[in-house]
Design an enzyme around this catalytic site. Sequence first.
Site, short mmCIF file in Angstrom:
data_model
loop_
_atom_site.label_atom_id
_atom_site.label_comp_id
_atom_site.label_asym_id
_atom_site.label_seq_id
_atom_site.Cartn_x
_atom_site.Cartn_y
_atom_site.Cartn_z
N ASP A 33 -1.53 10.69 15.26
CA ASP A 33 -1.33 10.10 13.94
C ASP A 33 0.10 10.38 13.51
OD1 ASP A 33 -2.38 8.82 11.63
OD2 ASP A 33 -4.17 10.08 11.70
N HIS B 237 6.26 4.84 10.39
CA HIS B 237 5.10 5.58 9.86
C HIS B 237 4.23 6.14 10.98
CE1 HIS B 237 5.48 4.51 5.53
NE2 HIS B 237 6.30 3.62 6.06
C1 GDG Z 1 -0.28 4.93 8.77
C2 GDG Z 1 -0.18 5.98 9.89
C3 GDG Z 1 0.51 7.67 8.19
C4 GDG Z 1 -9.08 5.01 3.61
N1 GDG Z 1 -10.35 4.65 3.38
C5 GDG Z 1 -10.42 4.23 2.11
C6 GDG Z 1 -9.16 4.36 1.54
N2 GDG Z 1 -8.36 4.83 2.49
C7 GDG Z 1 -6.93 5.11 2.32
C8 GDG Z 1 -6.70 6.60 2.28
C9 GDG Z 1 -5.26 6.72 2.77
C10 GDG Z 1 -5.10 5.50 3.68
O1 GDG Z 1 -6.20 4.63 3.44
C11 GDG Z 1 -5.12 5.89 5.16
O2 GDG Z 1 -3.92 6.53 5.46
P1 GDG Z 1 -3.69 7.35 6.81
O3 GDG Z 1 -2.41 8.08 6.70
O4 GDG Z 1 -4.85 8.28 7.02
O5 GDG Z 1 -3.72 6.32 8.02
P2 GDG Z 1 -3.08 4.85 8.38
O6 GDG Z 1 -3.69 3.79 7.58
O7 GDG Z 1 -3.27 4.74 9.85
O8 GDG Z 1 -1.52 4.94 8.02
C12 GDG Z 1 -0.46 7.36 9.34
C13 GDG Z 1 0.52 6.55 7.17
O9 GDG Z 1 0.75 5.28 7.79
C14 GDG Z 1 1.59 6.78 6.09
O10 GDG Z 1 2.86 6.96 6.63
O11 GDG Z 1 0.08 8.86 7.56
O12 GDG Z 1 -0.33 8.32 10.37
O13 GDG Z 1 -1.10 5.67 10.94
O14 GDG Z 1 -4.35 6.59 1.72
O15 GDG Z 1 -6.90 7.05 0.97
N3 GDG Z 1 -8.90 4.06 0.26
C15 GDG Z 1 -9.96 3.62 -0.49
N4 GDG Z 1 -11.19 3.41 0.02
C16 GDG Z 1 -11.47 3.71 1.31
O16 GDG Z 1 -12.61 3.50 1.76
N5 GDG Z 1 -9.75 3.34 -1.80
#
Ligand code: GDG
Length: 484
Positions: free
Chosen positions: A378, A166
């Site tokens: 990312d 990921h």
């Molecule tokens: C890894 C990789 C890749 C965030 N704040 C809240 C909340 N979130 C949820 C978002 C989103 C998730 O968390 C964050 O996803 P990201 O993709 O931005 O980042 P990582 O956690 O680092 O994920 C990344 C991912 O894996 C998938 O392959 O895209 O690059 O680092 O879904 O919605 N959800 C809620 N409250 C919050 O305050 N409910």
Amino acid sequence: MRILFVSNRLPLVIEKNGSDWSTQRGSGGLVTALDPVLKRSGGIWVGWPGTADIEINTLNTLLADFSEREGYRVAAVPLTAEEYKHFYEGYCNQIVWPLFHDLQSLCNFQPDYWASALKVEQKFAEVVQRHAQPNDLIWVQDYQLMGLGKALADRGVGNKIAFFLHIPFPPPDIFCKLPWRTDVLKALLHYEVIGLQTMRDLRNFSDCVNALLPDVEQRRTSRQSRMMLEERCSVAGVFPIGIDFEEFAGGAAEPRVAQNAAELRKNYPDRQIVLGVDRLDYTKGVPYRLRSFARMLERYPDLRRKVTLFQVVVPSREAVPQYQDLKAEIEQMVAHINGKYTEPGWVPIHYVFKHVDRSELLAWYRVADIALVTSLKDGMNLVAKEYCACQLDGNGVLVLSEFAGASEQLGRWAVLVNPYDIDGVADAIKLAALMTPAERRSAMEKLRTNIREQNVYWWLSQFLKVCGTRVNDAMPPPTIGKVA
Ligand code: GDG
């Protein structure tokens, strides 16, 4: 074919209220995506339950209840407190995570961490072997378990074993800093399919294999590389992960979210809302973003009172010292910028350090005029995609880091930035704020079409096709269709 998923964490959160334990379904794109596949294929999910403080019989009862409720089985790999510290906090989060995000100066290459990783891989392998049936596809998720394929092969597990990373894969000059670089790379080649998020990651992985394992014969096409070593063959390919577009768009259209969004808008009359949503993590580039926002206020005084940054930071990995420092740094910067620029009736930055509930998050996505996604690096960045899915009126602008995996897919219709370029990001915020409604709507429509088509079910079907599973058996029907 049944799928046996393996990830570091099980898709659940265990909570204790007084003396009672309970479980809740975990959140996030991966759980949403894999859940229907598991239910349909009668699959099983293996992972660490998220706590070491629970007695084994209580844990087993909780997991049995969870399995009954969710419709698929889960199996726990219990880790000791020391394993958690050395493997998860150490190897995973102080070595692989920073290194794979090009931040080698933040790595702590403790030999004990590597020893612990090898031990934990054996623990995972033992549980997977116990639960695997002969025809199962074993699908391992993410950077914590890069070595599991080899640990399974060493035990004689003959199933098809696939892997998805990921996070980004670094280029050779960074990957080569890893003291166990050859072991990790060789171990990865025990997976038959290796999924990566972007072409950038495939190129880096392929270059690392070339540099460190010259005996591996590679046959490259634009989105795949077939790698052959002795009698083994692995396929590394590009599979950009998507979101459940309909779920986000549908959620944003719900009356409660619409009302919430209308109230937020009322609180910011005649003002553009700029939104940042990030886990507390140095890879997300929040301090640089704050500096750029301040620079924009300094250089373009006309925009003061006209824009407000709403920055959500979600607590994460707080036991790791660098994350504590980061939190303090962000808080100091917010206080400093607000202290300098606040005027009666206008505070430049609203800062929230908590997990916001889903309906509030969707309301922010729906109402924000600009999303600032300025990660230093990312794998993909799902926030960028979720924001667009929730833009029902299509008026929002996505400002996106060129170092987020999402930029490969969405860059054409976003305002692309180098997150390290403080003046450049300041100018990009200004550009976004001054875009006409027609320009905004035209770009957002294209973003939404792309994210709707290449959704999480598309991602799954592409991956499973390469794994040779009968996609239709494992997959729910695609949800591409009309949305609000
Ligand atoms: C890894 C990789 C890749 C965030 N704040 C809240 C909340 N979130 C949820 C978002 C989103 C998730 O968390 C964050 O996803 P990201 O993709 O931005 O980042 P990582 O956690 O680092 O994920 C990344 C991912 O894996 C998938 O392959 O895209 O690059 O680092 O879904 O919605 N959800 C809620 N409250 C919050 O305050 N409910």
